[in-house]
Design an enzyme around this catalytic site. Structure first.
Site, short mmCIF file in Angstrom:
data_model
loop_
_atom_site.label_atom_id
_atom_site.label_comp_id
_atom_site.label_asym_id
_atom_site.label_seq_id
_atom_site.Cartn_x
_atom_site.Cartn_y
_atom_site.Cartn_z
CG HIS A 78 -0.96 0.28 -4.06
ND1 HIS A 78 -0.44 0.03 -2.80
CD2 HIS A 78 -2.19 -0.28 -4.06
CE1 HIS A 78 -1.32 -0.64 -2.08
NE2 HIS A 78 -2.39 -0.85 -2.82
CG ASP A 80 1.39 2.84 -0.82
OD1 ASP A 80 1.00 2.44 -1.94
OD2 ASP A 80 0.68 3.48 -0.03
CG ASP A 141 -3.64 -3.56 -0.01
OD1 ASP A 141 -3.51 -3.10 -1.15
OD2 ASP A 141 -4.31 -2.99 0.87
CD GLU A 175 -4.58 2.11 -2.65
OE1 GLU A 175 -5.80 1.95 -2.78
OE2 GLU A 175 -3.93 1.66 -1.67
CD GLU A 176 -2.78 0.52 1.36
OE1 GLU A 176 -3.82 1.00 1.87
OE2 GLU A 176 -2.73 -0.62 0.89
CG ASP A 198 -5.23 -2.21 -4.61
OD1 ASP A 198 -4.65 -2.96 -3.81
OD2 ASP A 198 -5.53 -1.04 -4.35
CG HIS A 379 -4.59 -2.29 5.56
ND1 HIS A 379 -5.38 -1.16 5.45
CD2 HIS A 379 -4.12 -2.53 4.31
CE1 HIS A 379 -5.40 -0.76 4.20
NE2 HIS A 379 -4.64 -1.58 3.48
#
Length: 408
Positions: A78, A80, A141, A175-176, A198, A379
């Site tokens: 992904h 994002d 990520d 995705e997030e 991922d 994150h």
């Protein structure tokens, strides 16, 4: 360009997603990144390259085998990064030959990545690590996954002696915020199965995830002057608090692990007149998941018995455990395990305490387990990725391509 150079270039793109925009992609930086990748894929000589208006980029590495029916395998990552922390002006650096001590990320702000708080660092002694400057997340990520996929297809392109079937790659937005698979065109992608790159640390292989729902619980109150409120005021915040403590305190994220599910209160907004609680509901077992939803509805009825017509509840399913879609095709897990072993990686098959695009894609007809991308502490400012883990992930993609051809 090697995998590290690619990754360091990719994290410079600000692709933080935003669930409040109601657009796809949810932020313009994701489309800018997709357009950059589109050009890179063209320069590498890939075919059937498409980038749609929603930011879904797909491409093909054609089969180099004739006269043999080889399944088409896909690899997905992904675009994002998480809304939880800024991804703007990411300034990564490489810590060479990590010695097991504290890593000062930002001396001015006193931000330190320490094995006393993150003991997993000690699993990577002697390795080169990519870290942040302490003011942003890193973006491994899932830009590590993006870099690994492109590095792998570039390697296969440069080594035609390695026989492989048709390989499809895709890079999707959002995705997030749980929307990465919503507009993913499985039919156009055209793979027999796929893998999302991922996962976390090296060796992770996941084909079980939470069943997931979100619940919005609204409490209506009645406000009057507090000096004259006896038997008149109904304080919605106090009633909402009563609801919160009715749920089992040990079935929360901070008290659960492995296959244990939970209720998670993610927001509380209120006044005397109205209070809204937002919960996420998670459980690997589908029956327990359904019972959790019913329990919330039961508690809402109990509140209404005491305070008539005070409480309303709305529950929406988000995604389901992909295991039921993967179990009929377990050979795709066996192939991934063997590919890891060929890269001297010990497979760590474990459940995801969350969800991936692969969960939703599996229910759309594309079986799609999750493979490690190598990063840790996603994150946040303490995110890091060991360079050998990214290299092992890219090598795993190559080995999967080889194994699918060999077994056909």
């Amino acid at each position: 360009m090697n995998i590290v150079d690619r990754f360091l270039q990719y994290v410079k793109f600000d692709t933080q997603s935003d669930e409040l925009t109601n657009m796809t992609p949810s932020t313009p930086g994701q489309m800018i990144f997709a357009e950059h990748l589109e050009k890179e894929l063209r320069d590498l000589g890939l075919e059937e390259i498409t980038l749609d208006e929603n930011g879904y980029l797909m491409a093909t590495l054609p089969s180099n085998i004739s006269g043999k029916d080889v399944p088409t395998v896909g690899f997905i990552a992904h675009l994002d990064t998480s809304p939880d922390m800024s991804g703007r002006h990411v300034s990564p650096r490489i810590v060479q030959n990590y010695d097991g001590g504290d890593i000062v990320l930002n001396s001015a702000q006193g931000i330190v990545l320490s094995p006393s708080e993150f003991p997993e660092l000690l699993n990577y002694l002697g390795q080169d690590l990519i870290v942040t400057d302490g003011t942003t997340l890193l973006g491994a990520d899932d830009k590590a996954g993006v870099a690994e996929i492109i590095a792998a297809v570039d390697y296969l392109k440069q080594h035609p002696e390695i026989k492989h079937g048709k390989i499809r790659v895709a890079f999707n937005p959002d995705e997030e915020i749980g929307q990465g698979a919503h507009k993913f065109d499985v039919q156009r992608f055209g793979a027999d199965w796929a893998y999302t790159m991922d996962g976390g640390e090296v060796g992770e292989l996941e084909f079980e995830n939470f069943n997931a729902a979100v619940a919005k619980v609204t409490f209506k109150g009645r406000n009057v002057h507090p000096g004259y409120a006896k038997h008149k005021m109904i304080n919605s915040m106090r009633i909402a608090n009563q609801f919160v403590i009715m749920l089992p305190r040990w079935e929360t994220p901070e008290h659960t692990e492995d296959y244990e599910g939970f209720y998670h209160l993610v927001s509380m907004e209120g006044t005397v007149e109205q209070t809204v609680l937002t919960y996420i509901i998670r459980d690997h077992d589908r029956d327990r998941f359904e019972r959790r939803k019913k329990e919330l509805e039961h508690l809402a009825r109990k509140i209404n018995n005491e305070f008539p017509n005070c409480c309303t509840i709305e529950i929406k399913d988000q995604y389901y455990n992909m295991r039921e879609k993967i179990e009929p095709v377990m050979h795709i897990i066996e192939i991934a395990e063997e590919a890891m072993r060929r890269m001297d990686v010990t497979p760590k098959v474990q459940p995801i305490r969350g969800g991936t695009d692969g969960a939703q894609l599996s229910f759309k007809g594309l079986p799609c387990p999750n493979i490690f991308a190598g990063g840790l502490n996603f994150h946040g400012r303490y995110e890091f990725v060991p360079i050998p883990s990214m290299e092992k992930a890219a090598g795993t993609i190559v080995e999967i391509a080889k194994l699918v051809a060999e077994r056909s």
